[in-house]
Motif scaffolding. Structure first.
Motif, short mmCIF file in Angstrom:
data_model
loop_
_atom_site.label_atom_id
_atom_site.label_comp_id
_atom_site.label_asym_id
_atom_site.label_seq_id
_atom_site.Cartn_x
_atom_site.Cartn_y
_atom_site.Cartn_z
N UNK A 199 0.80 -1.22 0.00
CA UNK A 199 0.00 0.00 0.00
C UNK A 199 0.82 1.26 0.00
N UNK A 200 2.14 1.15 0.07
CA UNK A 200 3.01 2.32 0.08
C UNK A 200 3.12 2.90 -1.33
N UNK A 201 2.91 4.18 -1.45
CA UNK A 201 3.09 4.84 -2.75
C UNK A 201 4.57 4.90 -3.09
N UNK A 202 4.91 4.47 -4.29
CA UNK A 202 6.30 4.51 -4.76
C UNK A 202 6.35 5.35 -6.03
N UNK A 203 7.15 6.41 -5.97
CA UNK A 203 7.29 7.27 -7.15
C UNK A 203 7.96 6.47 -8.27
N UNK A 204 7.46 6.58 -9.48
CA UNK A 204 8.09 5.82 -10.58
C UNK A 204 9.52 6.27 -10.81
N UNK A 205 10.39 5.31 -11.06
CA UNK A 205 11.79 5.59 -11.33
C UNK A 205 12.15 5.16 -12.73
N UNK A 206 13.41 5.24 -13.08
CA UNK A 206 13.83 4.78 -14.40
C UNK A 206 13.61 3.28 -14.55
N UNK A 207 13.33 2.85 -15.74
CA UNK A 207 13.11 1.42 -15.98
C UNK A 207 14.41 0.65 -15.77
N UNK A 208 14.28 -0.56 -15.24
CA UNK A 208 15.45 -1.42 -15.09
C UNK A 208 15.99 -1.78 -16.48
N UNK A 209 17.30 -1.94 -16.55
CA UNK A 209 17.94 -2.27 -17.83
C UNK A 209 18.90 -3.45 -17.63
N UNK A 210 18.35 -4.65 -17.39
CA UNK A 210 19.23 -5.81 -17.20
C UNK A 210 20.05 -6.07 -18.46
#
Length: 396
Positions: A199-210
């Protein structure tokens, strides 16, 4: 504000466990958003540390979950009498405090297990508060809690009694419900929801780049078997992580070491020292973590997470990162199975560096197979909010 408007938030906070702390924060924030007439207090086994860490908001009392105890010295008649007196005083205080509460809410986490806990620890303490709440006719709610494994028979009986006394019970996964049913705790109203940290709001970050040169966050835990004092298991676990980190670095990837609570810092630095003794030029740091949000910030800068603690696996999922789990309990696999990732977990006592490196190589080729279902995780985020909002309407 009258004491009768107070809701007790019960959780194992104060020791720096980021999962426990974010679970309590989520419940507090969502209840406050739904009901601005409610006020809160925090009930915890670590009241001094909770106050020092600022985990209770201004004006929120912090109450001890259990009586003060000392394990120092021999068990003399005097020591036993002092212990009994302390328990009696604590019980009287619990009776008084519960009378001024509108409800008591146990805020998720794996409270119904005996990981490093004797029967007179969390098992007995929860039962006392549940029993007093029943006597004082106050709702006692087990909200999205985890259960099991429970190795001790006495602890199992205490947990079963606590669940029987609770006004409402929801479990964070089906394995927890099954554990309690196997103990004889059969309730027609018990339901499965999800972990409160979703339920914690997480600000979107950069997409992972494996891929080649990806950044790998390796989360180290202070793990010494279920009892916590198995030095052979601890040594093998740290040696396995050391070997795996060396292998990840030799593949040209970057590594940062994470922790989930303060007790993990020492083991993380031990892994770092061991790695640097073999790869002196490696750029390897232990991230400074103070809260769940700090963990998420670090993870958002990574392309892959290797984690042991349950809530660091949760943090990887809410951050939409590929994850590899070295589970210290079945709850890791139970969670990952629900998001389509049963294949990414291996028990800590069985894991090998070779297996970890195989998974790292697989992520570098196809990271999508190691990411949880966005649809399920988003559904859980909504579910937590709906569950707590509905709970707010049932608090008188």
């Amino acid at each position: 504000m009258p004491r009768g408007k107070r809701v007790a938030l019960v959780g194992g906070v104060g020791g720096g466990n980021t999962g426990n702390e974010v679970s309590l924060d989520v419940v507090r924030d969502l209840l406050r958003a739904a009901r601005d007439d409610l006020r809160f207090c925090v009930v915890t086994p670590m009241p001094v540390e909770t106050t020092t860490r600022g985990l209770a908001h201004p004006g929120e009392p912090v109450l001890p979950l259990r009586a003060p105890r000392s394990t120092a010295g021999p068990r003399t008649v005097g020591a036993v009498l002092r212990r009994a007196l302390a328990e009696g005083r604590h019980t009287c205080r619990v009776v008084h405090e519960v009378g001024g509460m509108r409800a008591l809410v146990v805020c998720g986490t794996g409270v119904l297990d005996d990981f490093e806990e004797p029967p007179w620890g969390m098992p007995w303490s929860l039962l006392l508060w549940a029993a007093v709440a029943r006597v004082r006719r106050r709702p006692f709610i087990l909200l999205s809690v985890g259960a099991g494994p429970i190795g001790g028979r006495v602890s199992g009986r205490l947990f079963r009694a606590t669940a029987a006394l609770a006004t409402e019970v929801t479990y964070r996964d089906a394995d927890s419900l099954r554990t309690m049913v196997d103990l004889g705790s059969v309730r027609a109203d018990a339901r499965v929801t999800c972990d409160l940290a979703f339920g914690r709001e997480v600000a979107p970050g950069p997409a992972a780049a494996p891929g080649p040169g990806m950044r790998v966050a390796v989360a180290v835990m202070d793990w010494g078997g279920w009892s916590g004092d198995d030095e052979e298991a601890r040594g093998q676990y740290l040696a396995t992580l050391t070997e795996a980190v060396v292998g990840v670095l030799d593949r040209g990837h970057r590594v940062v070491l994470l922790v989930g609570q303060p007790v993990d810092v020492g083991p993380a630095h031990e892994v770092r020292r061991s790695v640097l003794s073999r790869r002196p030029d490696a750029d390897l740091r232990v991230a400074d973590i103070g809260a769940f949000d700090d963990v998420v910030d670090e993870i958002l800068g990574a392309d892959l997470v290797v984690a042991t603690r349950f809530h660091l696996v949760v943090a990887a999922l809410v951050s939409a990162r590929p994850v590899i789990s070295i589970g210290y309990a079945p709850k890791n696999r139970a969670l990952l199975t629900r998001v389509g990732l049963a294949h990414v977990d291996r028990p800590a006592e069985e894991v090998t560096a070779a297996w970890i490196l195989e998974q790292v190589d697989a992520v570098a080729r196809d990271g999508a197979r190691y990411r949880g279902s966005d649809e399920v995780i988003e559904g859980w985020r909504r579910l937590v909010r709906d569950e707590v909002a509905a709970l707010a309407t049932r608090i008188g």
